[in-house]
Write a protein that holds these residues in place. Structure first.
Motif, PDB file in Angstrom:
ATOM      1  N   TRP A   1      68.356 -10.003   1.499  1.00 11.17           N
ATOM      2  CA  TRP A   1      68.559  -9.519   2.865  1.00 11.17           C
ATOM      3  C   TRP A   1      69.028  -8.074   2.926  1.00 11.17           C
ATOM      4  O   TRP A   1      68.528  -7.307   3.767  1.00 11.17           O
ATOM      5  CB  TRP A   1      69.479 -10.469   3.628  1.00 11.17           C
ATOM      6  N   PRO A   2      69.970  -7.637   2.071  1.00  9.96           N
ATOM      7  CA  PRO A   2      70.226  -6.192   2.065  1.00  9.96           C
ATOM      8  C   PRO A   2      69.008  -5.389   1.620  1.00  9.96           C
ATOM      9  O   PRO A   2      68.815  -4.250   2.046  1.00  9.96           O
ATOM     10  CB  PRO A   2      71.400  -6.026   1.098  1.00  9.96           C
ATOM     11  N   ALA A   3      68.165  -5.995   0.762  1.00 11.35           N
ATOM     12  CA  ALA A   3      66.941  -5.308   0.334  1.00 11.35           C
ATOM     13  C   ALA A   3      65.972  -5.144   1.503  1.00 11.35           C
ATOM     14  O   ALA A   3      65.337  -4.096   1.662  1.00 11.35           O
ATOM     15  CB  ALA A   3      66.271  -6.088  -0.798  1.00 11.35           C
ATOM     16  N   VAL A   4      65.854  -6.200   2.327  1.00 10.89           N
ATOM     17  CA  VAL A   4      64.990  -6.126   3.509  1.00 10.89           C
ATOM     18  C   VAL A   4      65.538  -5.097   4.495  1.00 10.89           C
ATOM     19  O   VAL A   4      64.789  -4.298   5.072  1.00 10.89           O
ATOM     20  CB  VAL A   4      64.862  -7.513   4.178  1.00 10.89           C
ATOM     21  N   LEU A   5      66.875  -5.124   4.684  1.00 10.56           N
ATOM     22  CA  LEU A   5      67.503  -4.135   5.568  1.00 10.56           C
ATOM     23  C   LEU A   5      67.277  -2.723   5.038  1.00 10.56           C
ATOM     24  O   LEU A   5      67.047  -1.787   5.814  1.00 10.56           O
ATOM     25  CB  LEU A   5      68.995  -4.432   5.688  1.00 10.56           C
ATOM     26  N   ARG A   6      67.344  -2.575   3.716  1.00 10.06           N
ATOM     27  CA  ARG A   6      67.099  -1.269   3.103  1.00 10.06           C
ATOM     28  C   ARG A   6      65.683  -0.795   3.396  1.00 10.06           C
ATOM     29  O   ARG A   6      65.470   0.361   3.765  1.00 10.06           O
ATOM     30  CB  ARG A   6      67.305  -1.352   1.589  1.00 10.06           C
ATOM     31  N   GLN A   7      64.700  -1.680   3.216  1.00  3.56           N
ATOM     32  CA  GLN A   7      63.322  -1.278   3.453  1.00  3.56           C
ATOM     33  C   GLN A   7      63.064  -0.988   4.923  1.00  3.56           C
ATOM     34  O   GLN A   7      62.235  -0.136   5.258  1.00  3.56           O
ATOM     35  CB  GLN A   7      62.359  -2.361   2.948  1.00  3.56           C
ATOM     36  N   ALA A   8      63.764  -1.702   5.802  1.00  2.00           N
ATOM     37  CA  ALA A   8      63.596  -1.462   7.235  1.00  2.00           C
ATOM     38  C   ALA A   8      64.055  -0.056   7.617  1.00  2.00           C
ATOM     39  O   ALA A   8      63.556   0.529   8.582  1.00  2.00           O
ATOM     40  CB  ALA A   8      64.376  -2.501   8.034  1.00  2.00           C
TER      41      ALA A   8
ATOM     42  N   ALA B   1      70.003   5.102   3.381  1.00  2.43           N
ATOM     43  CA  ALA B   1      69.997   3.653   3.145  1.00  2.43           C
ATOM     44  C   ALA B   1      70.870   3.231   1.968  1.00  2.43           C
ATOM     45  O   ALA B   1      70.858   2.056   1.592  1.00  2.43           O
ATOM     46  CB  ALA B   1      68.557   3.189   2.913  1.00  2.43           C
ATOM     47  N   ASN B   2      71.640   4.138   1.376  1.00  2.00           N
ATOM     48  CA  ASN B   2      72.396   3.837   0.156  1.00  2.00           C
ATOM     49  C   ASN B   2      73.321   2.619   0.251  1.00  2.00           C
ATOM     50  O   ASN B   2      73.392   1.829  -0.705  1.00  2.00           O
ATOM     51  CB  ASN B   2      73.211   5.064  -0.266  1.00  2.00           C
ATOM     52  N   PRO B   3      74.068   2.403   1.352  1.00  2.00           N
ATOM     53  CA  PRO B   3      74.942   1.213   1.409  1.00  2.00           C
ATOM     54  C   PRO B   3      74.192  -0.097   1.200  1.00  2.00           C
ATOM     55  O   PRO B   3      74.716  -1.012   0.543  1.00  2.00           O
ATOM     56  CB  PRO B   3      75.542   1.298   2.822  1.00  2.00           C
ATOM     57  N   THR B   4      72.995  -0.211   1.726  1.00  2.00           N
ATOM     58  CA  THR B   4      72.226  -1.447   1.540  1.00  2.00           C
ATOM     59  C   THR B   4      71.817  -1.605   0.081  1.00  2.00           C
ATOM     60  O   THR B   4      71.711  -2.729  -0.420  1.00  2.00           O
ATOM     61  CB  THR B   4      70.976  -1.459   2.430  1.00  2.00           C
ATOM     62  N   ASP B   5      71.605  -0.497  -0.614  1.00  2.00           N
ATOM     63  CA  ASP B   5      71.265  -0.543  -2.037  1.00  2.00           C
ATOM     64  C   ASP B   5      72.452  -1.035  -2.865  1.00  2.00           C
ATOM     65  O   ASP B   5      72.289  -1.797  -3.814  1.00  2.00           O
ATOM     66  CB  ASP B   5      70.844   0.855  -2.513  1.00  2.00           C
ATOM     67  N   VAL B   6      73.662  -0.572  -2.517  1.00  2.00           N
ATOM     68  CA  VAL B   6      74.874  -1.020  -3.213  1.00  2.00           C
ATOM     69  C   VAL B   6      75.049  -2.529  -3.051  1.00  2.00           C
ATOM     70  O   VAL B   6      75.320  -3.249  -4.025  1.00  2.00           O
ATOM     71  CB  VAL B   6      76.116  -0.281  -2.675  1.00  2.00           C
ATOM     72  N   LEU B   7      74.881  -3.030  -1.838  1.00  2.00           N
ATOM     73  CA  LEU B   7      74.995  -4.468  -1.577  1.00  2.00           C
ATOM     74  C   LEU B   7      73.960  -5.249  -2.380  1.00  2.00           C
ATOM     75  O   LEU B   7      74.263  -6.287  -2.978  1.00  2.00           O
ATOM     76  CB  LEU B   7      74.806  -4.758  -0.091  1.00  2.00           C
ATOM     77  N   LYS B   8      72.742  -4.741  -2.407  1.00  2.00           N
ATOM     78  CA  LYS B   8      71.657  -5.422  -3.113  1.00  2.00           C
ATOM     79  C   LYS B   8      71.944  -5.531  -4.602  1.00  2.00           C
ATOM     80  O   LYS B   8      71.819  -6.607  -5.194  1.00  2.00           O
ATOM     81  CB  LYS B   8      70.335  -4.657  -2.902  1.00  2.00           C
ATOM     82  N   VAL B   9      72.360  -4.438  -5.221  1.00  2.23           N
ATOM     83  CA  VAL B   9      72.639  -4.427  -6.658  1.00  2.23           C
ATOM     84  C   VAL B   9      73.740  -5.415  -7.011  1.00  2.23           C
ATOM     85  O   VAL B   9      73.622  -6.193  -7.963  1.00  2.23           O
ATOM     86  CB  VAL B   9      73.017  -2.999  -7.130  1.00  2.23           C
ATOM     87  N   ARG B  10      74.819  -5.409  -6.258  1.00  2.00           N
ATOM     88  CA  ARG B  10      75.950  -6.281  -6.583  1.00  2.00           C
ATOM     89  C   ARG B  10      75.610  -7.751  -6.392  1.00  2.00           C
ATOM     90  O   ARG B  10      76.103  -8.614  -7.125  1.00  2.00           O
ATOM     91  CB  ARG B  10      77.161  -5.876  -5.751  1.00  2.00           C
ATOM     92  N   MET B  11      74.785  -8.054  -5.418  1.00  2.00           N
ATOM     93  CA  MET B  11      74.355  -9.436  -5.228  1.00  2.00           C
ATOM     94  C   MET B  11      73.391  -9.867  -6.331  1.00  2.00           C
ATOM     95  O   MET B  11      73.448 -10.994  -6.824  1.00  2.00           O
ATOM     96  CB  MET B  11      73.696  -9.604  -3.860  1.00  2.00           C
ATOM     97  N   GLN B  12      72.510  -8.970  -6.750  1.00  2.00           N
ATOM     98  CA  GLN B  12      71.541  -9.297  -7.798  1.00  2.00           C
ATOM     99  C   GLN B  12      72.220  -9.582  -9.133  1.00  2.00           C
ATOM    100  O   GLN B  12      71.782 -10.453  -9.886  1.00  2.00           O
ATOM    101  CB  GLN B  12      70.546  -8.140  -7.973  1.00  2.00           C
ATOM    102  N   VAL B  13      73.282  -8.841  -9.423  1.00  2.00           N
ATOM    103  CA  VAL B  13      73.992  -9.025 -10.687  1.00  2.00           C
ATOM    104  C   VAL B  13      74.639 -10.404 -10.753  1.00  2.00           C
ATOM    105  O   VAL B  13      74.806 -10.978 -11.833  1.00  2.00           O
ATOM    106  CB  VAL B  13      75.052  -7.908 -10.862  1.00  2.00           C
ATOM    107  N   GLY B  14      74.981 -10.951  -9.591  1.00  2.00           N
ATOM    108  CA  GLY B  14      75.541 -12.295  -9.548  1.00  2.00           C
ATOM    109  C   GLY B  14      77.038 -12.338  -9.355  1.00  2.00           C
ATOM    110  O   GLY B  14      77.626 -13.409  -9.244  1.00  2.00           O
TER     111      GLY B  14
END
Length: 294
Positions: free
Chosen positions: A73-80, A128-141
């Motif tokens: 979802w942060p990835a989708v928000l990032r792309q949006a 869009a950097n904040p959405t990228d930070v959220l995405k990375v941290r969620m992906q790492v687990g």
């Protein structure tokens, strides 16, 4: 495209979201490969995965298939935001500058295209950097909260700077990718048009050819920005003697090479390339079809 300057923005955002859904699990494996083996981060010293396939299988078995889409979802928000601004700015700025050239924009002009792409990529990625930070941290687990709670928690513990962690290499990476990818796609598409026409096959071939160069050029910056985004620097926290963090882009680059060797900068290259290919194919085919429909 006529004179409707809003259409590249809308098409770019929609096509980016479609492409993100189709390739996100590959991006998750790339992120996990890039953060492992860091000597200065005790959370990620261990080499858990031997490669993309091993990461995919172990993540699915140990955490469930759903874990491969953690951070979608942060990835989708990032792309949006990122996709909308990047592609809209590129095509609109390219069109505006073409009017001032002697040929009136009838030919593809590589310097103009490269400048427009780099500017659009760097600008949109920084926003869009904040959405990228959220995405990375969620992906790492490590981050299990939902998008809003994760956003609030990072801001509370690390301040607004925490949400723009890694913005330097992120913007540089996006500028490099765009500067290679978009002009290459436009050039390949124009070169292949006499043989293939303005067809999905042309769009597929052009986007596949544009992906390899951007993957080679951008992977080192991608590794650096992923590691910077994943590290936590809590406000007013006093570091322990054995606790170390990267001071910035150059420090992360040097520490990675010094501790893990130059090839560490290309960790996750295979999934990066394999993701860029399908991502660009899905994006450009969707984008071109939207252009023809409306």
């Amino acid at each position: 495209m006529g004179d409707s300057d809003w259409r590249p923005f809308i098409y770019g955002g929609l096509a980016s979201i479609v492409a993100e859904f189709g390739t996100f699990p590959i991006d998750t494996t790339k992120t996990r490969l890039q953060i492992q083996g860091q000597k200065i981060d005790p959370r990620h010293v261990q080499l858990r995965y031997t490669g993309m396939v091993d990461c995919f299988v172990k993540t699915s078995q140990q955490e469930g298939v759903k874990a491969l889409y953690c951070g979608i979802w942060p990835a989708v928000l990032r792309q949006a935001t990122y996709g909308t601004i990047k592609f809209g700015t590129y095509y609109s700025l390219k069109k505006a500058l073409a009017k001032h050239r002697a040929d009136g924009g009838s030919k593809e002009h590589l310097p103009t295209n490269t400048f427009c792409a780099a500017f659009a990529g760097g600008l949109s990625s920084a926003i869009a950097n904040p959405t990228d930070v959220l995405k990375v941290r969620m992906q790492v687990g490590d981050e299990k909260r939902n998008l809003v709670r994760c956003f609030v928690e990072i801001q509370r513990l690390e301040g607004w700077r925490g949400l723009w962690r890694g913005v330097g290499p992120t913007s540089q990476r996006a500028a490099v990718i765009a500067a290679v990818e978009l002009p290459a796609y436009d050039a390949c598409k124009k070169r292949l048009t006499p043989a293939l026409g303005d067809s999905p096959l042309n769009h597929l071939a052009s986007s596949a050819l544009a992906s390899l160069g951007s993957a080679v050029a951008s992977t080192p910056l991608d590794v650096v920005r992923t590691r910077l985004m994943n590290q936590r620097k809590v406000k007013d926290h006093i570091a322990k003697p054995n606790e170390r963090i990267y001071k910035g882009t150059v420090d992360c680059f040097l520490q990675t090479v010094r501790n893990e060797g130059f090839l560490a900068l290309y960790k996750g290259f295979v999934p990066t390339w394999l993701r860029m290919g399908p991502w660009n194919i899905i994006f450009f085919i969707t984008y071109e079809q939207l252009k023809q429909m409306y």
